[in-house]
Design a protein around this motif. Structure first.
Motif, PDB file in Angstrom:
ATOM      1  N   ILE A  17     146.424 123.246 -41.571  1.00 44.73           N
ATOM      2  CA  ILE A  17     146.997 122.010 -42.115  1.00 44.73           C
ATOM      3  C   ILE A  17     146.798 120.881 -41.116  1.00 44.73           C
ATOM      4  O   ILE A  17     147.328 120.921 -40.011  1.00 44.73           O
ATOM      5  CB  ILE A  17     148.502 122.182 -42.390  1.00 44.73           C
ATOM      6  CG1 ILE A  17     148.763 123.442 -43.197  1.00 44.73           C
ATOM      7  CG2 ILE A  17     149.068 120.945 -43.071  1.00 44.73           C
ATOM      8  CD1 ILE A  17     150.176 123.969 -43.074  1.00 44.73           C
ATOM      9  N   ASP A  18     146.016 119.871 -41.515  1.00 51.30           N
ATOM     10  CA  ASP A  18     145.783 118.704 -40.668  1.00 51.30           C
ATOM     11  C   ASP A  18     145.323 117.560 -41.559  1.00 51.30           C
ATOM     12  O   ASP A  18     144.464 117.751 -42.418  1.00 51.30           O
ATOM     13  CB  ASP A  18     144.724 119.017 -39.612  1.00 51.30           C
ATOM     14  CG  ASP A  18     144.744 118.039 -38.453  1.00 51.30           C
ATOM     15  OD1 ASP A  18     144.984 116.830 -38.675  1.00 51.30           O
ATOM     16  OD2 ASP A  18     144.519 118.475 -37.313  1.00 51.30           O
ATOM     17  N   TYR A  56     149.791 134.254 -45.959  1.00 47.83           N
ATOM     18  CA  TYR A  56     148.880 133.955 -44.858  1.00 47.83           C
ATOM     19  C   TYR A  56     149.303 134.750 -43.643  1.00 47.83           C
ATOM     20  O   TYR A  56     150.486 134.964 -43.417  1.00 47.83           O
ATOM     21  CB  TYR A  56     148.888 132.456 -44.534  1.00 47.83           C
ATOM     22  CG  TYR A  56     148.409 131.624 -45.689  1.00 47.83           C
ATOM     23  CD1 TYR A  56     149.315 131.081 -46.587  1.00 47.83           C
ATOM     24  CD2 TYR A  56     147.063 131.421 -45.903  1.00 47.83           C
ATOM     25  CE1 TYR A  56     148.876 130.344 -47.679  1.00 47.83           C
ATOM     26  CE2 TYR A  56     146.610 130.683 -46.981  1.00 47.83           C
ATOM     27  CZ  TYR A  56     147.512 130.151 -47.861  1.00 47.83           C
ATOM     28  OH  TYR A  56     147.085 129.433 -48.940  1.00 47.83           O
ATOM     29  N   ASP A  57     148.324 135.153 -42.858  1.00 40.94           N
ATOM     30  CA  ASP A  57     148.608 135.854 -41.614  1.00 40.94           C
ATOM     31  C   ASP A  57     148.981 134.876 -40.506  1.00 40.94           C
ATOM     32  O   ASP A  57     149.821 135.167 -39.670  1.00 40.94           O
ATOM     33  CB  ASP A  57     147.395 136.689 -41.184  1.00 40.94           C
ATOM     34  CG  ASP A  57     147.086 137.769 -42.200  1.00 40.94           C
ATOM     35  OD1 ASP A  57     147.997 138.571 -42.498  1.00 40.94           O
ATOM     36  OD2 ASP A  57     145.954 137.813 -42.708  1.00 40.94           O
ATOM     37  N   ILE A  58     148.319 133.717 -40.506  1.00 46.40           N
ATOM     38  CA  ILE A  58     148.573 132.685 -39.504  1.00 46.40           C
ATOM     39  C   ILE A  58     148.549 131.329 -40.197  1.00 46.40           C
ATOM     40  O   ILE A  58     147.696 131.082 -41.048  1.00 46.40           O
ATOM     41  CB  ILE A  58     147.498 132.686 -38.394  1.00 46.40           C
ATOM     42  CG1 ILE A  58     147.392 134.044 -37.723  1.00 46.40           C
ATOM     43  CG2 ILE A  58     147.803 131.608 -37.349  1.00 46.40           C
ATOM     44  CD1 ILE A  58     146.228 134.158 -36.773  1.00 46.40           C
ATOM     45  N   ILE A  59     149.482 130.461 -39.816  1.00 46.99           N
ATOM     46  CA  ILE A  59     149.487 129.088 -40.316  1.00 46.99           C
ATOM     47  C   ILE A  59     149.444 128.154 -39.111  1.00 46.99           C
ATOM     48  O   ILE A  59     150.318 128.202 -38.248  1.00 46.99           O
ATOM     49  CB  ILE A  59     150.730 128.801 -41.178  1.00 46.99           C
ATOM     50  CG1 ILE A  59     150.738 129.714 -42.400  1.00 46.99           C
ATOM     51  CG2 ILE A  59     150.758 127.327 -41.592  1.00 46.99           C
ATOM     52  CD1 ILE A  59     151.970 129.581 -43.276  1.00 46.99           C
ATOM     53  N   PHE A  60     148.404 127.320 -39.058  1.00 53.09           N
ATOM     54  CA  PHE A  60     148.287 126.289 -38.033  1.00 53.09           C
ATOM     55  C   PHE A  60     148.633 124.952 -38.681  1.00 53.09           C
ATOM     56  O   PHE A  60     148.047 124.594 -39.704  1.00 53.09           O
ATOM     57  CB  PHE A  60     146.859 126.210 -37.479  1.00 53.09           C
ATOM     58  CG  PHE A  60     146.432 127.408 -36.691  1.00 53.09           C
ATOM     59  CD1 PHE A  60     146.855 127.578 -35.377  1.00 53.09           C
ATOM     60  CD2 PHE A  60     145.604 128.363 -37.247  1.00 53.09           C
ATOM     61  CE1 PHE A  60     146.451 128.682 -34.637  1.00 53.09           C
ATOM     62  CE2 PHE A  60     145.185 129.465 -36.517  1.00 53.09           C
ATOM     63  CZ  PHE A  60     145.617 129.633 -35.212  1.00 53.09           C
ATOM     64  N   VAL A  61     149.564 124.217 -38.083  1.00 51.63           N
ATOM     65  CA  VAL A  61     149.980 122.943 -38.676  1.00 51.63           C
ATOM     66  C   VAL A  61     149.975 121.844 -37.621  1.00 51.63           C
ATOM     67  O   VAL A  61     150.457 122.025 -36.500  1.00 51.63           O
ATOM     68  CB  VAL A  61     151.367 123.077 -39.358  1.00 51.63           C
ATOM     69  CG1 VAL A  61     152.439 123.492 -38.386  1.00 51.63           C
ATOM     70  CG2 VAL A  61     151.756 121.801 -40.071  1.00 51.63           C
ATOM     71  N   ASP A  62     149.402 120.704 -37.985  1.00 50.25           N
ATOM     72  CA  ASP A  62     149.419 119.519 -37.135  1.00 50.25           C
ATOM     73  C   ASP A  62     150.851 118.983 -37.072  1.00 50.25           C
ATOM     74  O   ASP A  62     151.592 119.069 -38.053  1.00 50.25           O
ATOM     75  CB  ASP A  62     148.475 118.472 -37.733  1.00 50.25           C
ATOM     76  CG  ASP A  62     148.354 117.218 -36.883  1.00 50.25           C
ATOM     77  OD1 ASP A  62     148.686 117.260 -35.690  1.00 50.25           O
ATOM     78  OD2 ASP A  62     147.913 116.183 -37.433  1.00 50.25           O
ATOM     79  N   ILE A  63     151.246 118.441 -35.955  1.00 48.85           N
ATOM     80  CA  ILE A  63     152.611 117.943 -35.794  1.00 48.85           C
ATOM     81  C   ILE A  63     152.834 116.637 -36.560  1.00 48.85           C
ATOM     82  O   ILE A  63     153.893 116.421 -37.132  1.00 48.85           O
ATOM     83  CB  ILE A  63     152.935 117.739 -34.290  1.00 48.85           C
ATOM     84  CG1 ILE A  63     152.898 119.079 -33.568  1.00 48.85           C
ATOM     85  CG2 ILE A  63     154.281 117.062 -34.092  1.00 48.85           C
ATOM     86  CD1 ILE A  63     153.874 120.100 -34.100  1.00 48.85           C
ATOM     87  N   GLU A  64     151.822 115.772 -36.598  1.00 50.17           N
ATOM     88  CA  GLU A  64     151.976 114.469 -37.243  1.00 50.17           C
ATOM     89  C   GLU A  64     151.111 114.389 -38.498  1.00 50.17           C
ATOM     90  O   GLU A  64     149.944 114.027 -38.442  1.00 50.17           O
ATOM     91  CB  GLU A  64     151.590 113.356 -36.278  1.00 50.17           C
ATOM     92  CG  GLU A  64     152.512 113.272 -35.077  1.00 50.17           C
ATOM     93  CD  GLU A  64     152.110 112.171 -34.119  1.00 50.17           C
ATOM     94  OE1 GLU A  64     151.273 111.321 -34.476  1.00 50.17           O
ATOM     95  OE2 GLU A  64     152.639 112.175 -33.006  1.00 50.17           O
ATOM     96  N   LEU A  65     151.698 114.713 -39.631  1.00 48.32           N
ATOM     97  CA  LEU A  65     151.027 114.564 -40.921  1.00 48.32           C
ATOM     98  C   LEU A  65     151.472 113.249 -41.550  1.00 48.32           C
ATOM     99  O   LEU A  65     152.499 112.685 -41.172  1.00 48.32           O
ATOM    100  CB  LEU A  65     151.374 115.741 -41.837  1.00 48.32           C
ATOM    101  CG  LEU A  65     150.956 117.122 -41.329  1.00 48.32           C
ATOM    102  CD1 LEU A  65     151.595 118.205 -42.169  1.00 48.32           C
ATOM    103  CD2 LEU A  65     149.446 117.249 -41.341  1.00 48.32           C
ATOM    104  N   ARG A  66     150.743 112.767 -42.536  1.00 48.55           N
ATOM    105  CA  ARG A  66     151.093 111.491 -43.167  1.00 48.55           C
ATOM    106  C   ARG A  66     152.349 111.566 -44.026  1.00 48.55           C
ATOM    107  O   ARG A  66     153.134 110.634 -44.068  1.00 48.55           O
ATOM    108  CB  ARG A  66     149.920 110.992 -44.001  1.00 48.55           C
ATOM    109  CG  ARG A  66     148.773 110.543 -43.142  1.00 48.55           C
ATOM    110  CD  ARG A  66     147.692 109.853 -43.955  1.00 48.55           C
ATOM    111  NE  ARG A  66     146.651 109.403 -43.054  1.00 48.55           N
ATOM    112  CZ  ARG A  66     145.477 109.985 -42.923  1.00 48.55           C
ATOM    113  NH1 ARG A  66     145.189 111.041 -43.654  1.00 48.55           N
ATOM    114  NH2 ARG A  66     144.590 109.523 -42.074  1.00 48.55           N
TER     115      ARG A  66
END
Length: 86
Positions: A17-18, A56-66
């Motif tokens: 997620i980015d 999902y096995d892993i979720i990567f998420v950006d800290i600052e989303l719109r």
């Protein structure tokens, strides 16, 4: 336990997620090259919808989303408004 170059790997399906297209494509390309199945998402709201519909096995998420913060997305997933396998 994660063996990046072995035949056995515990983690396979990744939600990435980015909202920045360049970061998303760069990260996706690297994870895919390592053999992960990656789903790309550009908003917090869509990420929550996907996390509710899939495991999902892993979720990567950006800290600052719109539309949300990465902390908000993570909090919602952990509270059960999304799904991640253990």
């Amino acid at each position: 336990r994660l063996k990046l170059f072995g035949s056995e790997r515990r983690y396979n399906k990744v939600l990435l997620i980015d909202d920045d297209r360049t970061n998303l494509e760069f990260s996706c390309a690297n994870l895919t090259r390592l053999g992960f199945m990656v789903e790309k998402i550009r908003s917090g709201k869509e990420a929550l919808e996907r996390a509710n519909a899939n495991k999902y096995d892993i979720i990567f998420v950006d800290i600052e989303l719109r539309d949300m913060t990465g902390y908000g997305v993570t909090r919602a997933i952990r509270m059960g408004n999304g799904a991640c396998s253990n």
